[in-house]
Write an enzyme that holds these catalytic residues in place. Structure first.
Site, mmCIF file in Angstrom:
data_model
loop_
_atom_site.group_PDB
_atom_site.id
_atom_site.type_symbol
_atom_site.label_atom_id
_atom_site.label_comp_id
_atom_site.label_asym_id
_atom_site.label_seq_id
_atom_site.Cartn_x
_atom_site.Cartn_y
_atom_site.Cartn_z
ATOM 1 N N ASP A 1 -1.427 1.292 -3.826
ATOM 2 C CA ASP A 1 -2.363 0.343 -4.415
ATOM 3 C C ASP A 1 -3.700 0.977 -4.794
ATOM 4 O O ASP A 1 -4.653 0.275 -5.127
ATOM 5 C CB ASP A 1 -2.581 -0.845 -3.462
ATOM 6 C CG ASP A 1 -3.135 -0.405 -2.119
ATOM 7 O OD1 ASP A 1 -2.878 0.736 -1.703
ATOM 8 O OD2 ASP A 1 -3.834 -1.211 -1.469
ATOM 9 N N ASP B 1 -2.679 6.355 -3.283
ATOM 10 C CA ASP B 1 -1.496 5.682 -2.725
ATOM 11 C C ASP B 1 -1.017 4.524 -3.599
ATOM 12 O O ASP B 1 -1.522 4.315 -4.707
ATOM 13 C CB ASP B 1 -1.786 5.205 -1.295
ATOM 14 C CG ASP B 1 -2.727 4.015 -1.258
ATOM 15 O OD1 ASP B 1 -3.526 3.861 -2.190
ATOM 16 O OD2 ASP B 1 -2.661 3.225 -0.287
ATOM 17 N N SER C 1 0.790 -1.222 0.000
ATOM 18 C CA SER C 1 0.000 0.000 0.000
ATOM 19 C C SER C 1 0.827 1.281 0.000
ATOM 20 O O SER C 1 1.622 1.503 -0.900
ATOM 21 C CB SER C 1 -0.944 -0.050 1.197
ATOM 22 O OG SER C 1 -1.832 1.012 1.146
ATOM 23 N N HIS C 2 0.702 2.056 1.066
ATOM 24 C CA HIS C 2 1.366 3.365 1.133
ATOM 25 C C HIS C 2 2.785 3.252 1.678
ATOM 26 O O HIS C 2 3.471 4.245 1.829
ATOM 27 C CB HIS C 2 0.556 4.280 2.046
ATOM 28 C CG HIS C 2 0.405 3.689 3.410
ATOM 29 N ND1 HIS C 2 -0.441 2.627 3.651
ATOM 30 C CD2 HIS C 2 1.034 3.951 4.565
ATOM 31 C CE1 HIS C 2 -0.324 2.274 4.908
ATOM 32 N NE2 HIS C 2 0.555 3.054 5.498
ATOM 33 N N ASP D 1 -6.055 2.637 -3.109
ATOM 34 C CA ASP D 1 -7.269 2.654 -2.289
ATOM 35 C C ASP D 1 -7.388 3.905 -1.423
ATOM 36 O O ASP D 1 -8.465 4.206 -0.922
ATOM 37 C CB ASP D 1 -7.407 1.366 -1.449
ATOM 38 C CG ASP D 1 -6.222 1.100 -0.548
ATOM 39 O OD1 ASP D 1 -5.241 1.870 -0.605
ATOM 40 O OD2 ASP D 1 -6.268 0.113 0.213
ATOM 41 N N ARG D 2 -6.301 4.639 -1.247
ATOM 42 C CA ARG D 2 -6.395 5.891 -0.476
ATOM 43 C C ARG D 2 -6.507 7.078 -1.413
ATOM 44 O O ARG D 2 -6.098 7.008 -2.567
ATOM 45 C CB ARG D 2 -5.137 6.094 0.370
ATOM 46 C CG ARG D 2 -4.939 5.029 1.408
ATOM 47 C CD ARG D 2 -3.752 5.385 2.278
ATOM 48 N NE ARG D 2 -3.610 4.379 3.313
ATOM 49 C CZ ARG D 2 -3.035 4.594 4.490
ATOM 50 N NH1 ARG D 2 -2.511 5.783 4.771
ATOM 51 N NH2 ARG D 2 -2.962 3.641 5.386
ATOM 52 N N LYS E 1 -11.606 0.347 0.098
ATOM 53 C CA LYS E 1 -11.595 1.785 -0.081
ATOM 54 C C LYS E 1 -11.127 2.083 -1.498
ATOM 55 O O LYS E 1 -10.520 1.241 -2.151
ATOM 56 C CB LYS E 1 -10.755 2.471 0.979
ATOM 57 C CG LYS E 1 -9.379 1.927 1.227
ATOM 58 C CD LYS E 1 -8.820 2.573 2.501
ATOM 59 C CE LYS E 1 -7.340 2.343 2.626
ATOM 60 N NZ LYS E 1 -7.042 1.278 3.604
#
Ligand code: VG1
Ligand code: CO
Length: 548
Positions: free
Chosen positions: A284, A282, A118-119, A286-287, A381
């Site tokens: 992946d 981000d 992710s992030h 989702d943010r 998300k």
């Protein structure tokens, strides 16, 4: 093709955290590490979800970070050896997290494996991760992740096939053992879903009228989605999506959409001939971060603003049955829910806790303070979705984005909000700090720190209203008589020591004080957070490493 069983000894610590198993790349590259975890997953599923992967359709893809390509090939071979019938793989191994959820749901797949940290930063010394999503398209619930962990402690062999790497750069189907691998382009499926949710005609009119968006994909996975949706389908000028080519090292950027790591976006919006809206997502996808000409919109505020404006979006034309936020997220959305007379749920941190509420139709919109918002259109998300939501609101209301934020505060009051992260502290010290707080919970009410007097404190526990499952010890909440709140919890996504997260918030009803900087408004509470938990004494840190 030969299926082989390869002996392996268990690795300590293969316990998924807030969002999958996340470790340093160096750990994932240890021989047998990926294999042991993935076999534990396959072995755990029959009991945990009622059926194994044999004969099923699985989806596989990741955010394209360093090691994505190796892990994909390993998992393709293992899926074949474990009897998967159909494996859908994102082209070049790429699949954003929201696209994964879209594909699982759209194709009624059994589940999916997402490769992402992710992030977190990428590269050979950065982080990697593996996460499993179930048939509703959402992250596996705790009961499943615990079963995987349990199995990982006794695993003694994994199954694979002897086969060369498969080319996955072209949209095609190939047979490997008894399994069909189909390379898919998830952008089309995702964009088609977005067209069902938002008013694309109106958005095209917005861009035709000269509206300017700057979408920064931070060289992570959303670039192709942003180009297709904003530039091709909505007619925004070429170049609206920047840093839009996914790279294994994110081009040296840290794919975390916050004012620190997306500083160039903030300055593009707040100086000179600024675009009308800025946005970033981000690693992946989702943010999301949304930026007005007055700076970044706080994620907790963004959630509240989306809730208050939901009926302007075709998907939500009949309103919302209920909303939810993770516990440390500010209570701004609660105020909207109260005014609308709808339910508002407070869940533990992590998207997996929203799944049951969404499946049961109790909520259709939810979010977290960590820059995640989404709805019942998928079970993850969704960064690009959140940006489209903002654009749709702007297209209908025809006001500057900053004015919409100010107007929201004027109507509902402002919840000043900040998060202080103390990263990579010694695990023992971090546990000591949290344990100390837990022990003192009953003594805290009545204690004063200057103008702040503790009214109540607890260690957050959540009972899922749908299946009754209980999740305890989710963070220490301290409320003050003046409506302020501090939350202390440890991160479940870090890969180095422990990260202490301290969440600060205070309600301000008076519009005359809404323009104040959050760091100024919350300075006294920040000082209380340090004193109350003896952060300095226990961790040796005199300031947070990240302020978000
Ligand atoms: C963090 C955030 C949480 C988020 C999780 C995964 O978890 O606080 O809100 O759901 O990351 O986000 P933690 O345990 O480190 O606080 V992502 O974009 O990594 O999938
Ligand atoms: Co993410």
């Amino acid at each position: 093709m030969n299926t082989v069983s390869v002996p392996v000894t268990p690795f300590a610590g293969q316990r998924p955290g807030t969002s999958g198993l996340r470790k340093k790349v160096t750990v994932f590259r240890e021989p047998g590490y990926v294999e042991a975890f993935v076999q534990s997953l396959f072995d755990a599923l029959p009991e945990a979800v009622g059926s194994g992967v044999t004969g099923q359709t699985l989806v596989l893809g990741g955010d394209g970070r360093f090691f994505n390509d190796c892990a994909i090939q390993t998992i393709i071979r293992m899926a074949a050896a474990n009897g998967v019938a159909n494996l859908l793989v994102g082209r070049d191994g790429l699949l954003s997290t929201p696209a994964m959820s879209t594909v699982i749901r759209g194709r009624k797949a059994f589940g999916g494996i997402i490769l992402s940290a992710s992030h977190n930063p990428g590269g050979p010394d950065g982080d990697f991760g593996i996460k499993y999503n179930i048939g509703n398209g959402g992250p596996a619930p705790e009961r499943v992740t615990e079963a995987i962990y349990h199995r990982s402690q006794t695993i003694d062999a994994y199954r694979t096939i002897e086969s060369a790497d498969l080319p996955i750069d072209k949209l095609a189907s190939v047979q490997i053992g008894g399994m069909t691998v189909t390379v898919i382009d998830p952008v089309e499926e995702y964009a088609a879903l977005m067209e069902q949710i938002f008013d694309f005609d109106r958005l095209r009119t917005l861009f035709r009228g000269g509206f300017r968006l700057r979408f920064d994909a931070l060289n992570a996975v959303t670039g192709p989605y942003a180009r297709e949706i904003f530039e091709r389908r909505l007619g925004a000028p070429v170049g609206t999506a920047v840093d839009a080519d996914p790279m294994p090292d994110f081009g040296g950027l840290h794919p975390d959409p916050n004012p620190t790591y997306a500083a160039s976006l903030i300055s593009a919006l707040t100086t000179g001939d600024a675009p009308d809206l800025g946005a970033a997502s981000d690693g992946d996808g989702d943010r999301n971060m949304v930026v007005t000409r007055k700076g970044a919109v706080g994620p907790s505020d963004s959630l509240a603003i989306l809730a208050a404006n939901a009926p302007l979006i075709p998907w939500f034309k009949d309103g919302l049955p209920g909303v939810a936020r993770s516990m440390p997220t500010s209570r701004a959305v609660d105020r909207v829910a109260q005014k609308l007379g709808i339910e508002c749920f407070e869940t533990p941190t992590g998207w997996k806790y929203f799944g049951n509420l969404l499946d049961a139709g109790r909520i259709t919109l939810c979010g977290e303070e960590s820059a995640g918002t989404s709805s019942n259109h998928i079970r993850e998300k969704d960064g690009v979705w959140a940006v489209l939501f903002w654009l749709n609101i702007l297209a209908v209301r025809n006001e500057p984005a900053a004015a919409i934020v100010a107007d929201h505060w004027a109507r509902f009051g402002r919840d000043f909000y900040m998060r202080h992260d103390y990263e990579a502290i010694e695990t023992e010290r971090a546990n000591h700090l949290i344990d100390g707080l837990r022990r003192r919970i009953s003594e805290l009410p009545g204690i004063r720190f200057g103008e702040h007097e503790v009214s109540e404190a607890d260690d957050f526990a959540y009972t899922d209203p749908v299946d009754g499952s209980v999740t305890a010890h989710q963070g220490v909440r301290v409320n003050f008589t003046n409506g302020a709140r501090i939350v202390y919890r440890l991160s479940g996504t870090g890969t180095e020591g422990a990260t202490l997260r301290v969440y600060l918030e205070r309600f301000e009803p008076d519009p005359a004080r809404h323009a104040l900087d959050a760091s100024v408004a919350l300075a006294p509470l920040a000082a209380v957070s340090v004193a109350l938990a003896d952060i300095n004494g226990i961790t040796g840190r005199d300031k947070p490493s990240v302020v978000a």
